[in-house]
Design an enzyme around this catalytic site. Structure first.
Site, PDB file in Angstrom:
ATOM      1  N   TRP A  78       0.861  -1.188   0.000  1.00  0.00           N
ATOM      2  CA  TRP A  78       0.000   0.000   0.000  1.00  0.00           C
ATOM      3  C   TRP A  78       0.896   1.237   0.000  1.00  0.00           C
ATOM      4  O   TRP A  78       1.866   1.325   0.750  1.00  0.00           O
ATOM      5  CB  TRP A  78      -0.879  -0.036   1.247  1.00  0.00           C
ATOM      6  CG  TRP A  78      -1.806   1.124   1.430  1.00  0.00           C
ATOM      7  CD1 TRP A  78      -2.607   1.712   0.492  1.00  0.00           C
ATOM      8  CD2 TRP A  78      -2.046   1.827   2.661  1.00  0.00           C
ATOM      9  NE1 TRP A  78      -3.330   2.742   1.062  1.00  0.00           N
ATOM     10  CE2 TRP A  78      -3.005   2.833   2.380  1.00  0.00           C
ATOM     11  CE3 TRP A  78      -1.545   1.706   3.956  1.00  0.00           C
ATOM     12  CZ2 TRP A  78      -3.469   3.699   3.357  1.00  0.00           C
ATOM     13  CZ3 TRP A  78      -2.011   2.560   4.933  1.00  0.00           C
ATOM     14  CH2 TRP A  78      -2.972   3.550   4.630  1.00  0.00           C
ATOM     15  N   ASP A 159      -1.152  -5.508   9.119  1.00  0.00           N
ATOM     16  CA  ASP A 159      -2.168  -4.556   8.674  1.00  0.00           C
ATOM     17  C   ASP A 159      -3.369  -5.372   8.216  1.00  0.00           C
ATOM     18  O   ASP A 159      -3.302  -6.092   7.212  1.00  0.00           O
ATOM     19  CB  ASP A 159      -1.632  -3.697   7.526  1.00  0.00           C
ATOM     20  CG  ASP A 159      -2.559  -2.534   7.188  1.00  0.00           C
ATOM     21  OD1 ASP A 159      -3.659  -2.459   7.776  1.00  0.00           O
ATOM     22  OD2 ASP A 159      -2.197  -1.706   6.325  1.00  0.00           O
ATOM     23  N   LYS A 195     -13.788  -0.645   5.030  1.00  0.00           N
ATOM     24  CA  LYS A 195     -14.371  -1.460   3.954  1.00  0.00           C
ATOM     25  C   LYS A 195     -15.404  -2.439   4.494  1.00  0.00           C
ATOM     26  O   LYS A 195     -16.530  -2.476   4.010  1.00  0.00           O
ATOM     27  CB  LYS A 195     -13.275  -2.227   3.208  1.00  0.00           C
ATOM     28  CG  LYS A 195     -12.341  -1.346   2.398  1.00  0.00           C
ATOM     29  CD  LYS A 195     -11.187  -0.863   3.244  1.00  0.00           C
ATOM     30  CE  LYS A 195     -10.158  -0.093   2.445  1.00  0.00           C
ATOM     31  NZ  LYS A 195      -9.084   0.445   3.323  1.00  0.00           N
TER      32      LYS A 195
END
Length: 359
Positions: A78, A159, A195
């Site tokens: 990311w 993460d 999300k």
């Protein structure tokens, strides 16, 4: 949901149920009360606070009292990971992760870096649905990696931005996190509800740090909790409450929690459907020549989560964007969530033309 039903939620300061659904209510770290948690500004805030905590307090044996810790991030990862750590004074080294030739995990390169890294190094890991590749280790590969972590005494910085949104199962998507916790690998876990709870704009997340003990001795949960709270107070004073109350209500109401799990699975299943459909269109209807050394398009189905590395090269991407007006990043990454029944066949046709050079 009426606002009146969101009043008087369970305590939000440490998001007590967030860590329970992450690790599972019967996991030893939950039963032994060894997880220090603090609400954060979504997953980005959890990553930042975790990085800041390590920059301040991670001092493994044999290293200088200030600095000297090595951080490794996957290549690619990311885009925000590297600057988040740089912002707290920790520079990152990239470890091999994605192999463009096989369009799969570079397990050999990953393992080699783990073995050669200095003991007590920090490795940032994606718990599931690796962003941006969609390539995850298999359970067997996770076990191999965990054994190296133990032997080298590395620290795992997880993460976890897509729990439940990858496979459709909260438990399956937490496999890596729970495995490492089972084996007592030193670790922390960043959670995001952007999300899987549809709360991107509310910025709701959680940072979880596993302590050695439940008490207030060296390495105890009480000490870790205290320091996390101090850092959070200085950084943001108090975290946002509206989205947190929604999450707290869902996690603490058994009926709503089951409904949420069904909703998350429905969304994950839709993305899995797009993978199967795109694969079938490329292999059966268009019989598109495969990319890389894989000899097939299996990577479309094998990858998981919202994103997929198609294997398309920059030239093929450019022609699809210019002539087909199908937009993706230059490295061939597409958002599987952007495909639907009305556009997926057209996207497959564009990919086929680009690969064949017939656009």
């Amino acid at each position: 949901m009426p606002l009146s039903k969101l009043s008087n939620p369970r305590p939000l300061r440490s998001f007590p149920t967030s860590k329970t659904y992450l690790f599972g209510e019967n996991h030893k770290v939950i039963k032994e009360d060894r997880v220090a948690s603090v609400q954060t500004i979504s997953g980005t805030g959890a990553n930042h606070l975790g990085a800041l905590f390590l920059a301040r307090y991670y001092r493994p044996p044999g290293l200088p009292p200030h600095g000297g810790v090595k951080l490794y991030i996957s290549n690619p990862t990311w885009a925000n990971h590297e600057p988040i750590f740089a912002n707290v004074g920790i520079s990152a080294t990239k470890y091999p992760y994605y192999d463009p030739k096989t369009i799969a995990l570079d397990m050999k390169g990953f393992s080699k870096t783990l073995e050669e890294a200095p003991n007590h190094s920090i490795f940032l890991l994606h718990a599931c649905a690796h962003n941006p590749t969609g390539v995850d280790p298999t359970p067997e590969q996770w076990k191999e990696l965990a054994e190296i972590f133990l032997r080298k005494k590395h620290f795992a910085f997880f993460d976890c931005a897509y729990q439940g949104f990858a496979s459709g199962s909260l438990d399956n998507d937490a496999f890596s996190v729970r495995l490492f916790a089972d084996l007592n690998v030193p670790m922390l876990v960043c959670q995001s509800y952007a999300k899987n709870a549809g709360l991107y704009g509310e910025r709701i997340g959680c940072l979880n740090l596993i302590a050695s003990t439940a008490g207030d001795g060296v390495g105890g949960k009480a000490r870790l909790q205290s320091q996390l709270s101090v850092l959070s107070r200085v950084e943001i004073s108090n975290p946002p409450t509206f989205g947190a109350r929604i999450v707290s209500k869902i996690l603490n109401d058994p009926q709503l929690f089951e409904e949420w799990k069904r909703d998350v699975k429905e969304m994950a299943d839709r993305i899995i459907w797009t993978r199967e459909t795109l694969y079938n269109l490329l292999t059966q209807k268009y019989q598109t020549p495969p990319l890389g050394d894989s000899g097939n398009w299996e990577h479309i189905r094998r990858q998981i989560g919202m994103f997929s590395f198609t294997g398309l090269n920059p030239e093929q991407v450019a022609v699809i964007v210019k002539k087909g007006h199908v937009y993706m990043t230059g490295n061939g990454r597409i958002s599987m969530a952007g495909l639907n029944t009305k556009n997926i066949e057209y996207v497959a046709e564009c990919i086929d033309k680009a690969v064949r050079g017939t656009f």
